[in-house]
Every structure is written in structure tokens, then in C-alpha cells.
Design a protein around this motif. Structure first.
Motif, PDB file in Angstrom:
ATOM      1  N   THR A 127       5.763 -20.952 -23.377  1.00  0.00           N
ATOM      2  CA  THR A 127       6.967 -21.942 -23.558  1.00  0.00           C
ATOM      3  C   THR A 127       8.647 -21.428 -23.355  1.00  0.00           C
ATOM      4  O   THR A 127       9.467 -22.068 -23.562  1.00  0.00           O
ATOM      5  N   ILE A 128       8.401 -19.953 -23.095  1.00  0.00           N
ATOM      6  CA  ILE A 128       9.708 -19.329 -22.977  1.00  0.00           C
ATOM      7  C   ILE A 128      10.594 -19.840 -21.852  1.00  0.00           C
ATOM      8  O   ILE A 128      11.865 -20.104 -21.978  1.00  0.00           O
ATOM      9  N   ARG A 129      10.024 -20.327 -20.673  1.00  0.00           N
ATOM     10  CA  ARG A 129      10.738 -20.769 -19.651  1.00  0.00           C
ATOM     11  C   ARG A 129      11.006 -22.255 -19.851  1.00  0.00           C
ATOM     12  O   ARG A 129      11.719 -22.857 -19.015  1.00  0.00           O
ATOM     13  N   ASN A 130      10.553 -23.108 -20.479  1.00  0.00           N
ATOM     14  CA  ASN A 130      10.976 -24.578 -20.884  1.00  0.00           C
ATOM     15  C   ASN A 130      12.305 -24.816 -21.880  1.00  0.00           C
ATOM     16  O   ASN A 130      12.121 -24.521 -22.888  1.00  0.00           O
ATOM     17  N   PRO A 131      13.087 -25.464 -21.322  1.00  0.00           N
ATOM     18  CA  PRO A 131      14.382 -25.737 -21.835  1.00  0.00           C
ATOM     19  C   PRO A 131      14.064 -26.599 -23.071  1.00  0.00           C
ATOM     20  O   PRO A 131      14.920 -26.360 -24.031  1.00  0.00           O
ATOM     21  N   SER A 132      13.171 -27.250 -23.293  1.00  0.00           N
ATOM     22  CA  SER A 132      12.885 -28.233 -24.143  1.00  0.00           C
ATOM     23  C   SER A 132      12.643 -27.313 -25.490  1.00  0.00           C
ATOM     24  O   SER A 132      12.542 -27.876 -26.735  1.00  0.00           O
ATOM     25  N   THR A 133      12.013 -26.142 -25.334  1.00  0.00           N
ATOM     26  CA  THR A 133      11.635 -25.412 -26.394  1.00  0.00           C
ATOM     27  C   THR A 133      12.834 -24.901 -27.256  1.00  0.00           C
ATOM     28  O   THR A 133      12.569 -24.708 -28.448  1.00  0.00           O
ATOM     29  N   TYR A 134      14.109 -24.857 -26.816  1.00  0.00           N
ATOM     30  CA  TYR A 134      15.026 -24.272 -27.459  1.00  0.00           C
ATOM     31  C   TYR A 134      15.853 -25.354 -28.572  1.00  0.00           C
ATOM     32  O   TYR A 134      16.014 -26.416 -27.754  1.00  0.00           O
ATOM     33  N   ASP A 135      16.341 -25.187 -29.215  1.00  0.00           N
ATOM     34  CA  ASP A 135      16.861 -25.945 -30.550  1.00  0.00           C
ATOM     35  C   ASP A 135      18.536 -25.892 -30.330  1.00  0.00           C
ATOM     36  O   ASP A 135      19.079 -26.835 -30.655  1.00  0.00           O
ATOM     37  N   TYR A 136      19.018 -24.673 -29.594  1.00  0.00           N
ATOM     38  CA  TYR A 136      20.495 -24.706 -29.882  1.00  0.00           C
ATOM     39  C   TYR A 136      21.032 -24.406 -28.477  1.00  0.00           C
ATOM     40  O   TYR A 136      20.459 -23.279 -27.831  1.00  0.00           O
ATOM     41  N   VAL A 189      24.350 -24.424 -36.195  1.00  0.00           N
ATOM     42  CA  VAL A 189      24.499 -23.451 -35.325  1.00  0.00           C
ATOM     43  C   VAL A 189      25.206 -23.423 -34.295  1.00  0.00           C
ATOM     44  O   VAL A 189      24.879 -24.737 -33.681  1.00  0.00           O
ATOM     45  N   GLN A 190      26.117 -22.623 -33.710  1.00  0.00           N
ATOM     46  CA  GLN A 190      27.067 -22.729 -32.609  1.00  0.00           C
ATOM     47  C   GLN A 190      26.990 -21.722 -31.572  1.00  0.00           C
ATOM     48  O   GLN A 190      26.885 -20.489 -32.337  1.00  0.00           O
ATOM     49  N   LEU A 191      26.881 -21.783 -30.430  1.00  0.00           N
ATOM     50  CA  LEU A 191      26.750 -20.907 -29.381  1.00  0.00           C
ATOM     51  C   LEU A 191      27.876 -21.076 -28.371  1.00  0.00           C
ATOM     52  O   LEU A 191      28.087 -22.133 -27.829  1.00  0.00           O
ATOM     53  N   VAL A 192      28.561 -19.890 -28.175  1.00  0.00           N
ATOM     54  CA  VAL A 192      30.016 -19.920 -27.331  1.00  0.00           C
ATOM     55  C   VAL A 192      29.782 -18.679 -26.279  1.00  0.00           C
ATOM     56  O   VAL A 192      29.778 -17.455 -26.596  1.00  0.00           O
ATOM     57  N   GLU A 193      29.511 -19.323 -25.306  1.00  0.00           N
ATOM     58  CA  GLU A 193      29.608 -18.158 -24.022  1.00  0.00           C
ATOM     59  C   GLU A 193      30.889 -18.061 -23.395  1.00  0.00           C
ATOM     60  O   GLU A 193      31.863 -18.789 -23.547  1.00  0.00           O
ATOM     61  N   SER A 194      31.058 -16.820 -22.869  1.00  0.00           N
ATOM     62  CA  SER A 194      32.231 -16.267 -22.390  1.00  0.00           C
ATOM     63  C   SER A 194      31.737 -15.413 -21.062  1.00  0.00           C
ATOM     64  O   SER A 194      30.660 -14.840 -21.018  1.00  0.00           O
ATOM     65  N   LYS A 248      24.445 -12.787  -5.903  1.00  0.00           N
ATOM     66  CA  LYS A 248      24.231 -13.464  -4.480  1.00  0.00           C
ATOM     67  C   LYS A 248      24.744 -14.823  -4.655  1.00  0.00           C
ATOM     68  O   LYS A 248      24.961 -15.479  -5.809  1.00  0.00           O
ATOM     69  N   PRO A 249      25.111 -15.172  -3.663  1.00  0.00           N
ATOM     70  CA  PRO A 249      25.737 -16.733  -3.758  1.00  0.00           C
ATOM     71  C   PRO A 249      24.916 -17.617  -4.533  1.00  0.00           C
ATOM     72  O   PRO A 249      25.215 -18.486  -5.113  1.00  0.00           O
ATOM     73  N   GLU A 250      23.313 -17.429  -4.264  1.00  0.00           N
ATOM     74  CA  GLU A 250      22.419 -18.524  -4.904  1.00  0.00           C
ATOM     75  C   GLU A 250      22.350 -18.241  -6.367  1.00  0.00           C
ATOM     76  O   GLU A 250      21.864 -19.090  -7.054  1.00  0.00           O
ATOM     77  N   ASP A 251      23.042 -17.348  -6.818  1.00  0.00           N
ATOM     78  CA  ASP A 251      23.319 -17.150  -8.265  1.00  0.00           C
ATOM     79  C   ASP A 251      24.369 -18.273  -8.771  1.00  0.00           C
ATOM     80  O   ASP A 251      24.555 -18.029 -10.163  1.00  0.00           O
ATOM     81  N   THR A 252      25.055 -18.664  -8.082  1.00  0.00           N
ATOM     82  CA  THR A 252      26.078 -19.639  -8.411  1.00  0.00           C
ATOM     83  C   THR A 252      25.597 -20.436  -9.406  1.00  0.00           C
ATOM     84  O   THR A 252      24.689 -21.403  -8.836  1.00  0.00           O
ATOM     85  N   ALA A 253      25.953 -21.014 -10.482  1.00  0.00           N
ATOM     86  CA  ALA A 253      25.567 -22.137 -11.543  1.00  0.00           C
ATOM     87  C   ALA A 253      26.551 -22.040 -12.756  1.00  0.00           C
ATOM     88  O   ALA A 253      27.341 -20.926 -12.568  1.00  0.00           O
ATOM     89  N   VAL A 254      26.124 -23.022 -13.643  1.00  0.00           N
ATOM     90  CA  VAL A 254      26.581 -22.987 -14.901  1.00  0.00           C
ATOM     91  C   VAL A 254      25.612 -22.183 -15.593  1.00  0.00           C
ATOM     92  O   VAL A 254      24.494 -22.435 -15.502  1.00  0.00           O
ATOM     93  N   TYR A 255      25.958 -21.491 -16.468  1.00  0.00           N
ATOM     94  CA  TYR A 255      24.894 -20.282 -17.091  1.00  0.00           C
ATOM     95  C   TYR A 255      25.204 -20.883 -18.745  1.00  0.00           C
ATOM     96  O   TYR A 255      26.166 -20.956 -19.218  1.00  0.00           O
ATOM     97  N   TYR A 256      23.942 -21.096 -19.362  1.00  0.00           N
ATOM     98  CA  TYR A 256      23.977 -21.359 -20.594  1.00  0.00           C
ATOM     99  C   TYR A 256      23.044 -20.486 -21.354  1.00  0.00           C
ATOM    100  O   TYR A 256      22.386 -19.972 -21.068  1.00  0.00           O
ATOM    101  N   CYS A 257      23.604 -20.102 -22.777  1.00  0.00           N
ATOM    102  CA  CYS A 257      22.764 -19.339 -23.596  1.00  0.00           C
ATOM    103  C   CYS A 257      22.153 -20.399 -24.512  1.00  0.00           C
ATOM    104  O   CYS A 257      22.728 -21.385 -24.707  1.00  0.00           O
ATOM    105  N   ALA A 258      20.870 -20.062 -25.092  1.00  0.00           N
ATOM    106  CA  ALA A 258      20.016 -21.058 -25.927  1.00  0.00           C
ATOM    107  C   ALA A 258      19.465 -20.251 -27.037  1.00  0.00           C
ATOM    108  O   ALA A 258      18.942 -19.097 -26.865  1.00  0.00           O
ATOM    109  N   ALA A 259      19.232 -20.829 -27.950  1.00  0.00           N
ATOM    110  CA  ALA A 259      18.283 -20.284 -29.266  1.00  0.00           C
ATOM    111  C   ALA A 259      17.255 -21.003 -29.574  1.00  0.00           C
ATOM    112  O   ALA A 259      17.387 -22.290 -29.716  1.00  0.00           O
ATOM    113  N   ALA A 260      16.156 -20.452 -29.786  1.00  0.00           N
ATOM    114  CA  ALA A 260      14.818 -21.211 -30.314  1.00  0.00           C
ATOM    115  C   ALA A 260      14.460 -20.409 -31.728  1.00  0.00           C
ATOM    116  O   ALA A 260      14.547 -19.275 -31.740  1.00  0.00           O
TER     117      ALA A 260
END
Length: 126
Positions: free
Chosen positions: A106-115, A2-7, A87-99
């Protein structure tokens, strides 16, 4: 595999809008719970929004509620994050993830996501 590609990331002024997209490869897209996370320099990766496989249930971090909207198009294997009133505080690298499996706890826990995708930079200037 599985591959995820953000844009869709970029530089925008405060108050502006951006729409992020994430295309997910694979034939079982509709079975995945999908989430958007972000990570600012020196900070931990944090949950932004999540959406169930059918698209009927959505979840948001308090910091983005009312400004961001997550949606998905199962026919296009794509999940979106519409970001308004940035807002300036929204500045970040944004990632999509699949579980594959997830619970409300566990929705908010990054370790829950597989890809994970590779991330897209969002910069909001003041």
C-alpha cells in the motif's frame, strides 16, 4: 493534530536540482512512514518516494529512481526529497504525507496516508 509543512519548491531549468523539506509536528515523528507524492494538472496524484520510520528502508517510483533521494532526520521532525537531473515532466505540486500503518503493498496508494501537507510547486523549464 499532526501538521505537515512543505518548503523548497520553485522554478528550475531542466537538469537542475531542488531539495524539498517537510516538517512534521507532533511527538511521534519517528513512528510515521513518510511519503512524497506529486500531482500535475489534469493528472492523478502519484507516488514519488517513501521512507520507513527508522529511515533504513526507502522506496521510489521508477520514473525518479536514480535521480531523487528521500531521507529523514528524526531529531528535526523533517523529511527531505533531494531532486537531481530534473526534467520538465517532473513539474507538479509535491506533497508530503505521513502514514500510521502501512504495508509494502500500500506504500504507493495515497489513501493509505493519514496526514498531508499543503503542497509545494515545482516547475522545471525546458
Amino acid at each position: 493534530q499532526v501538521q505537515l509543512v512543505e518548503s523548497g519548491g520553485g522554478l528550475v531549468q531542466a537538469g537542475g536540482s531542488l531539495r524539498l523539506s517537510c516538517v512534521v509536528s507532533g511527538r511521534t515523528f519517528s513512528t510515521y512512514f513518510l511519503g512524497w507524492f506529486r500531482q500535475a494538472p489534469g493528472k492523478e496524484r502519484e507516488f514519488v518516494a517513501g521512507i520507513s520510520g527508522s529511515g533504513t528502508s526507502t522506496y521510489y517510483a521508477d520514473s525518479v529512481k536514480g535521480r531523487f533521494t528521500i531521507s529523514r532526520d528524526n531529531a528535526k521532525n523533517t523529511v527531505y526529497l533531494q531532486m537531481n537531473s530534473l526534467k520538465p515532466e517532473d513539474t507538479a505540486v509535491y506533497y508530503c504525507a505521513a502514514a500510521i500503518k502501512i504495508t509494502i503493498r500500500t506504500i504507493r496508494n495515497p489513501s493509505t496516508y493519514d496526514y498531508w501537507g499543503q503542497g509545494t510547486q515545482v516547475t522545471v523549464s525546458s
